[in-house]
Scaffold this motif. Structure first.
Motif, PDB file in Angstrom:
ATOM      1  N   GLY A 135      10.407  12.802 -28.946  1.00 20.56           N
ATOM      2  CA  GLY A 135      10.840  11.437 -29.199  1.00 20.56           C
ATOM      3  C   GLY A 135       9.690  10.537 -29.589  1.00 20.56           C
ATOM      4  O   GLY A 135       9.801   9.713 -30.502  1.00 20.56           O
ATOM      5  N   ARG A 136       8.552  10.701 -28.928  1.00 25.14           N
ATOM      6  CA  ARG A 136       7.374   9.895 -29.230  1.00 25.14           C
ATOM      7  C   ARG A 136       6.843  10.203 -30.638  1.00 25.14           C
ATOM      8  O   ARG A 136       6.466   9.305 -31.384  1.00 25.14           O
ATOM      9  N   LEU A 137       6.830  11.481 -31.010  1.00 19.80           N
ATOM     10  CA  LEU A 137       6.308  11.874 -32.312  1.00 19.80           C
ATOM     11  C   LEU A 137       7.165  11.330 -33.453  1.00 19.80           C
ATOM     12  O   LEU A 137       6.650  10.876 -34.474  1.00 19.80           O
ATOM     13  N   ILE A 138       8.471  11.384 -33.285  1.00 21.64           N
ATOM     14  CA  ILE A 138       9.375  10.980 -34.366  1.00 21.64           C
ATOM     15  C   ILE A 138       9.563   9.469 -34.406  1.00 21.64           C
ATOM     16  O   ILE A 138       9.527   8.841 -35.463  1.00 21.64           O
ATOM     17  N   SER A 139       9.771   8.853 -33.245  1.00 20.33           N
ATOM     18  CA  SER A 139      10.092   7.418 -33.207  1.00 20.33           C
ATOM     19  C   SER A 139       8.858   6.530 -33.239  1.00 20.33           C
ATOM     20  O   SER A 139       8.951   5.341 -33.535  1.00 20.33           O
ATOM     21  N   LYS A 140       7.700   7.077 -32.862  1.00 17.47           N
ATOM     22  CA  LYS A 140       6.439   6.332 -32.769  1.00 17.47           C
ATOM     23  C   LYS A 140       6.453   5.300 -31.646  1.00 17.47           C
ATOM     24  O   LYS A 140       5.556   4.454 -31.570  1.00 17.47           O
ATOM     25  N   THR A 179       9.485  17.281 -20.838  1.00 12.66           N
ATOM     26  CA  THR A 179       8.510  17.821 -21.789  1.00 12.66           C
ATOM     27  C   THR A 179       8.974  17.602 -23.232  1.00 12.66           C
ATOM     28  O   THR A 179       8.442  16.752 -23.946  1.00 12.66           O
ATOM     29  N   VAL A 180       9.987  18.329 -23.648  1.00 16.64           N
ATOM     30  CA  VAL A 180      10.437  18.279 -25.042  1.00 16.64           C
ATOM     31  C   VAL A 180      10.932  16.892 -25.427  1.00 16.64           C
ATOM     32  O   VAL A 180      10.514  16.329 -26.452  1.00 16.64           O
ATOM     33  N   LEU A 181      11.812  16.319 -24.632  1.00 14.22           N
ATOM     34  CA  LEU A 181      12.465  15.061 -25.011  1.00 14.22           C
ATOM     35  C   LEU A 181      11.462  13.928 -25.214  1.00 14.22           C
ATOM     36  O   LEU A 181      11.444  13.305 -26.286  1.00 14.22           O
ATOM     37  N   PRO A 182      10.605  13.609 -24.248  1.00 12.87           N
ATOM     38  CA  PRO A 182       9.676  12.487 -24.462  1.00 12.87           C
ATOM     39  C   PRO A 182       8.614  12.765 -25.525  1.00 12.87           C
ATOM     40  O   PRO A 182       8.256  11.862 -26.289  1.00 12.87           O
ATOM     41  N   VAL A 183       8.112  14.000 -25.591  1.00  8.20           N
ATOM     42  CA  VAL A 183       7.063  14.309 -26.563  1.00  8.20           C
ATOM     43  C   VAL A 183       7.618  14.259 -27.983  1.00  8.20           C
ATOM     44  O   VAL A 183       7.036  13.624 -28.881  1.00  8.20           O
ATOM     45  N   THR A 227       5.950   4.968 -27.807  1.00  5.61           N
ATOM     46  CA  THR A 227       5.394   5.801 -26.745  1.00  5.61           C
ATOM     47  C   THR A 227       6.162   5.708 -25.438  1.00  5.61           C
ATOM     48  O   THR A 227       5.995   6.556 -24.565  1.00  5.61           O
ATOM     49  N   SER A 228       7.026   4.711 -25.283  1.00  2.00           N
ATOM     50  CA  SER A 228       7.721   4.492 -24.012  1.00  2.00           C
ATOM     51  C   SER A 228       9.206   4.836 -24.028  1.00  2.00           C
ATOM     52  O   SER A 228       9.778   5.176 -22.998  1.00  2.00           O
ATOM     53  N   ALA A 229       9.847   4.755 -25.207  1.00  2.00           N
ATOM     54  CA  ALA A 229      11.303   4.786 -25.271  1.00  2.00           C
ATOM     55  C   ALA A 229      11.917   6.027 -24.644  1.00  2.00           C
ATOM     56  O   ALA A 229      12.833   5.938 -23.822  1.00  2.00           O
ATOM     57  N   TYR A 230      11.425   7.202 -25.006  1.00  2.00           N
ATOM     58  CA  TYR A 230      12.107   8.413 -24.553  1.00  2.00           C
ATOM     59  C   TYR A 230      11.686   8.834 -23.144  1.00  2.00           C
ATOM     60  O   TYR A 230      12.400   9.598 -22.493  1.00  2.00           O
ATOM     61  N   THR A 231      10.568   8.307 -22.668  1.00  2.00           N
ATOM     62  CA  THR A 231      10.250   8.443 -21.243  1.00  2.00           C
ATOM     63  C   THR A 231      11.199   7.579 -20.427  1.00  2.00           C
ATOM     64  O   THR A 231      11.739   8.012 -19.396  1.00  2.00           O
ATOM     65  N   ASN A 237      13.089  -0.977 -32.201  1.00  2.00           N
ATOM     66  CA  ASN A 237      11.941  -0.153 -32.589  1.00  2.00           C
ATOM     67  C   ASN A 237      12.364   1.239 -33.055  1.00  2.00           C
ATOM     68  O   ASN A 237      11.821   1.770 -34.033  1.00  2.00           O
ATOM     69  N   ILE A 238      13.300   1.852 -32.328  1.00  2.07           N
ATOM     70  CA  ILE A 238      13.638   3.257 -32.614  1.00  2.07           C
ATOM     71  C   ILE A 238      14.851   3.401 -33.523  1.00  2.07           C
ATOM     72  O   ILE A 238      15.244   4.520 -33.860  1.00  2.07           O
ATOM     73  N   ALA A 239      15.441   2.281 -33.962  1.00  6.58           N
ATOM     74  CA  ALA A 239      16.664   2.332 -34.774  1.00  6.58           C
ATOM     75  C   ALA A 239      16.549   3.245 -36.000  1.00  6.58           C
ATOM     76  O   ALA A 239      17.463   4.033 -36.268  1.00  6.58           O
ATOM     77  N   PRO A 240      15.450   3.191 -36.774  1.00  7.79           N
ATOM     78  CA  PRO A 240      15.396   4.022 -37.991  1.00  7.79           C
ATOM     79  C   PRO A 240      15.454   5.524 -37.730  1.00  7.79           C
ATOM     80  O   PRO A 240      15.883   6.288 -38.601  1.00  7.79           O
ATOM     81  N   THR A 241      15.014   5.963 -36.557  1.00  8.58           N
ATOM     82  CA  THR A 241      14.987   7.407 -36.264  1.00  8.58           C
ATOM     83  C   THR A 241      16.010   7.810 -35.203  1.00  8.58           C
ATOM     84  O   THR A 241      16.091   8.984 -34.842  1.00  8.58           O
TER      85      THR A 241
END
Length: 243
Positions: free
Chosen positions: A188-193, A182-186, A195-199, A25-29
């Motif tokens: 990460g969610r915005l760029i990768s789309k 805060t920064v990392l999951p938010v 919602t779970s990966a960076y949490t 899912n997150i490979a492109p970003t």
């Protein structure tokens, strides 16, 4: 079972399948996020981990959890091996790696192969060195994965690992906690789309064994020597072990 082995990206399915889905899912970003979220410091961490192997001049390498191939490419450029295999569970990540390898003209040195890192397809005593950057904390069974890495190493071969960790000293411990939650999951969610990966990634960083505990785990897996060095105030830890 270690704490991080219980943490999964999503709600249903085996951990290995969920991790594969997440990285597809997150490979492109992934590359853009990795470099931005670490302020590009991750590039220096990789170089330090590869320099641990330079005195030993390995000619055959296996890069576990190779992802998009950044570590494999840098290792090929710095160590000049005859052959390097990048192994990963995610075809989406490796496809990006193949494109980068092709662009750099390293396709005769680096190959990619989808592998279950808990049951590698290679024979005992195959590689001069095994490497892993930011991937082993995703193993569903850390002990088994490390035993496999040891098994495919030649006697006297070396393991070089670099992994994200939680700082242990004040005030970096507290600052990292705020950043990671805060920064990392938010961002990460915005760029990768996803919602779970960076949490999920934040949780595994905090749960993963580190320092002396990790070197003890490496010795239990079959390595006769294991040392570690904390980098950038403990945000990352580098390990070096000998079979």
């Amino acid at each position: 079972m270690y704490q991080q082995e219980r943490i999964k990206p999503y709600h249903t399915g085996e951990k290995a399948a969920q991790v594969e889905q997440m990285f597809n899912n997150i490979a492109p970003t992934y590359d853009k996020l990795n470099h931005r979220l670490s302020w590009d410091i991750d590039k220096g961490w990789r170089k330090k981990a590869i320099r641990q192997l330079e005195p030993h001049k390995p000619q055959t390498l296996l890069d576990i959890a190779t992802g998009t191939g950044d570590f494999a490419i840098l290792a090929a450029e710095m160590l000049k091996p005859l052959h390097l295999v990048g192994a990963d569970i995610s075809e989406g990540m490796m496809e990006i790696g193949r494109q980068k390898v092709q662009a750099k003209g390293l396709q005769d040195v680096i190959s990619f192969k989808k592998e279950d890192c808990l049951a590698l397809s290679y024979a005992d005593d195959t590689f001069d060195a095994v490497t892993a950057a930011f991937g082993i904390r995703n193993f569903a069974d850390l002990d088994l994965g490390l035993r496999e890495m040891c098994r495919v190493l030649k006697p006297g071969g070396h393991l070089s690992i670099v992994e994200l960790t939680s700082p242990v000293s004040t005030p970096m411990k507290q600052l990292f906690h705020v950043y990671a939650h805060t920064v990392l999951p938010v961002y990460g969610r915005l760029i990768s789309k996803d919602t779970s990966a960076y949490t999920y990634l934040t949780k595994t960083i905090e749960a993963f064994p580190q320092g002396e505990q990790m070197t003890d785990i490496l010795k239990k897996a079959g390595f006769r020597e294991a040392v570690f060095q904390r980098l950038t105030f403990g945000i990352c830890t580098m390990y070096f072990a000998t079979k």
